[in-house]
Structure formats: structure tokens, C-alpha cells
Write an enzyme that holds these catalytic residues in place. Structure first.
Site, mmCIF file in Angstrom:
data_model
loop_
_atom_site.group_PDB
_atom_site.id
_atom_site.type_symbol
_atom_site.label_atom_id
_atom_site.label_comp_id
_atom_site.label_asym_id
_atom_site.label_seq_id
_atom_site.Cartn_x
_atom_site.Cartn_y
_atom_site.Cartn_z
ATOM 1 C CE1 TYR A 192 3.565 -0.088 -5.050
ATOM 2 C CE2 TYR A 192 1.570 -1.177 -4.329
ATOM 3 C CZ TYR A 192 2.251 -0.430 -5.256
ATOM 4 O OH TYR A 192 1.612 -0.013 -6.384
ATOM 5 C CD GLU A 193 3.984 0.380 3.380
ATOM 6 O OE1 GLU A 193 4.382 0.272 4.548
ATOM 7 O OE2 GLU A 193 2.883 0.844 3.086
ATOM 8 N N GLY A 194 8.834 -2.911 1.374
ATOM 9 C CA GLY A 194 9.746 -3.969 1.777
ATOM 10 C C GLY A 194 9.136 -5.301 1.403
#
Length: 361
Positions: free
Chosen positions: A116-118
Site C-alpha cells: 500500500y504505502e510503498g
């Protein structure tokens, strides 16, 4: 049935819970999940203190801890979340794939959290490359000081002394790994990059261990005072002991993995070919004296391969010699254009065929 005999003789079979490996998977999921929930809540508390603490010193302290632990919570937490989901699916056996139980959907949902976030590899690089050295290492020094202080207090409690000693040993592995990164990561950034994921997992185990030390301390105090639900508090102490005995020892192996991430010598392409038993299907774009960079190439639709630095041209030529029995008889034209070595990459083309008499040219 159980390995030691039927536990429910009145039934046709024992429950899955009687099998030690099933208990291992369930206990690992319980210990890591509860510890990670506590770590997430502690991180959220630091976020609140960053804005609402009474003094500037407290706000700075909370910001340092939150900055250090954010990639650990994201990366280690989602790695373990997916692992626990797959182990929970494994408990069901073949039924784990049936939508009726819902486990297959949990596995699918947990997998995307690692991206998701990297991706989690980026979270590990952020931890090693930015957060450790931020403000002169103030955050990691504060984390170590917090660990040392709480371990010293727990050692004075007989019921917690064993857990505190194990956490102290795990903290020693984390400190030694941090020093290794400081010494070897600066000289060669690839060393830090290769060691980043083991280091993130090592810090995650220690951080969750700190959470379990706090939960065990609270449970022990409440039991001694006769407060709360005794069954619930005893289960907390049992889970804490399981985490200390079965999960925290992994810090030693992670430390050794980390210290062995350093590349000590170049790997020749000839060695790679001899290990695989055949010539690879991809070539670097150029064939100079030394291949100085990592290169990605795709030939004949095969998977991408990675060539290490310092691969000598003679190894390339010997590996891709036309006389090599592992080499296919024909070459893809794209592969021929990707290398300037006439000895191995541009074999003589067959002479053009003359049209037969009586046939139009």
C-alpha cells in the site's frame, strides 16, 4: 487423533487443536498480533504526544520515537500480518481455500497491505537509510535507553526476570546490528540495502518484545493485587512467555543474516553458468573489459536476470561461445544486437540462398 492418544475418545476424531504444530501456528498468530496491536497503539500515542504533550522535550521525544518506529510498524507489521493469515489458512488444510470459512479472503486482503504505502523493502530502506541517522541517531538512542530502563526494572521482579533477560539478549543483537550498519553501510550503500529487511524485522521483534514486557508487567501487578480477570491475565503471561521463548530467539539468526549481507568478492558469470549447468539466456548491452553496472535484459521472453558488477568479458565470451553445448542453435536477433562481441554474440550469418532457375527472384 493426537500423537499421544485420543483426547476425545467419545468422538470420531480429536479437534485440530490437539496437534502441536496447529498450536504453534495459532500461538504465533496470537502472540504477534496482540503485540503488534499494542505497538500500533503506542505509536498512535506518540503521535498524540507530538502535538499535545506539555513540554517541548516531551514532544520532541515522542516525535523521535514515532519517526523511528513508523517504518517498522508498517513493514514488519504487514509482513507478519500476511504470514499469520497464511498460517491461519494452513490450520484449515484444504478447507482453507473454501470461501465458506473466509480465510482465503483474509489472505488476499492481507497481501495488499505489504504494498500500500510503498513496498516493505522501501520501508526497510527508509529505516536504515534515513531514520537511523536522523538527528545524529537521536531516535534509536532513545529507543535503546527506553529498553534498558524497562528491562532493568523488570529484572527486579522474579516472575518477569526470565522474560527481561531474553529481551535484553535480543536488544544486544539489535545494538550489534546497528553498529554493523554504521560501519559497513557508509562504506558501501549496497551493504545497507541488502541488510535493511533483516534489520527491520529484528527491530520489529524487539519493539514487540517491549510491548509484551509492559503487558506482562501489568498482568503480574494485577494478579498480585487480586484485580481483574485471573484467566485473562494468566493467558497474557502465558502468551508473553511463548513470545520470549519461541519468537525472540529469531533475533540471533537475523543478526547473522544481516552481517552476511556484505558482498566480499565479485561473482563471475562463468561461476553462475557452471552452477546452473547452462548458459543464461540474457546478455548485457555491451561486452566491455568489465561490466560496471547492474543490468536488466529480457531475451526470448524469459524472466529478467541480474548481472553483478565486475563480470569479466572473458567469462561472458566463454559462457556464450558458439561451441557451448548449452547454447541454442539459433539466436534471437534482438539478443545479437545487444552485445558488441563478435566472437560470441554475432556468429557468421548463413549465405543468402540463390533463387532456383525458372522461379521469379
Amino acid at each position: 487423533r493426537s500423537l499421544t492418544g485420543a483426547k476425545e475418545p467419545e468422538s470420531n476424531a480429536d479437534t485440530l487443536f490437539v496437534h502441536p504444530d496447529v498450536r504453534r501456528m495459532l500461538m504465533e498468530g496470537k502472540a504477534i498480533t496482540e503485540g503488534l496491536r499494542a505497538l500500533c497503539l503506542w505509536g498512535a500515542l506518540q503521535g498524540d504526544l507530538t502535538h499535545k504533550a506539555q513540554t517541548e522535550e516531551e514532544r520532541q521525544r515522542a516525535d523521535d520515537l514515532l519517526s523511528l518506529l513508523t517504518p517498522v510498524i508498517k513493514g514488519y507489521g504487514t509482513d507478519k500480518g500476511y504470514e499469520i493469515a497464511t498460517n491461519s489458512q494452513q490450520v484449515y488444510g484444504g478447507h482453507g481455500y473454501i470461501a465458506e470459512w473466509g480465510m482465503e479472503q483474509y489472505v488476499r486482503d492481507a497481501r495488499i497491505a505489504m504494498i500500500y504505502e510503498g513496498t516493505n523493502g522501501i520501508q526497510a530502506l527508509d529505516l536504515v537509510g534515513r531514520k537511523l541517522a536522523k538527528d545524529g541517531g537521536r531516535g534509536v538512542q532513545l529507543f535503546f535507553a527506553t529498553l534498558a530502563q524497562e528491562i532493568a526494572v523488570a529484572k527486579d521482579v522474579p516472575e518477569l526476570a526470565d522474560f527481561a533477560g531474553r529481551l535484553e539478549k535480543a536488544t544486544g543483537d539489535l545494538q550489534a546490528s546497528t553498529m554493523w550498519l554504521m560501519q559497513n553501510g557508509l562504506t558501501n550503500p549496497d551493504n545497507a540495502g541488502a541488510a535493511s529487511v533483516p534489520y527491520m524485522h529484528l527491530m520489529g521483534i524487539v519493539a514487540v518484545g517491549l510491548m509484551w514486557l509492559r503487558m506482562a508487567s501489568a498482568a503480574q501487578r494485577m494478579l498480585a493485587a487480586g484485580e481483574g480477570d485471573a484467566t485473562f491475565l494468566t493467558a497474557k503471561l502465558t502468551t508473553a512467555r511463548f513470545y520470549a521463548e519461541r519468537i525472540m530467539p529469531d533475533t540471533g539468526s537475523l543478526r547473522r543474516k544481516l552481517e552476511n549481507c556484505c558482498t566480499r568478492r565479485p561473482i563471475s558469470l562463468a561461476a553462475m553458468c557452471s552452477a546452473s549447468g547452462r548458459a543464461p539466456a540474457c546478455l548485457p548491452r555491451h561486452c566491455p573489459e568489465t561490466v560496471s553496472t547492474w543490468r536488466y535484459r529480457r531475451c526470448r521472453g524469459e524472466a529478467r536476470r541480474r548481472w553483478p558488477a565486475d563480470t569479466c568479458a572473458s567469462a561472458l565470451c566463454s559462457a556464450f561461445s558458439p561451441a557451448s553445448p548449452a547454447l541454442p542453435s539459433t539466436r534471437d536477433s534482438r539478443a545479437s544486437r545487444r552485445c558488441g562481441c563478435r566472437r560470441c554474440c554475432r556468429p557468421a550469418r548463413p549465405a543468402p540462398q540463390t533463387p532456383r532457375a525458372g522461379r521469379a527472384a
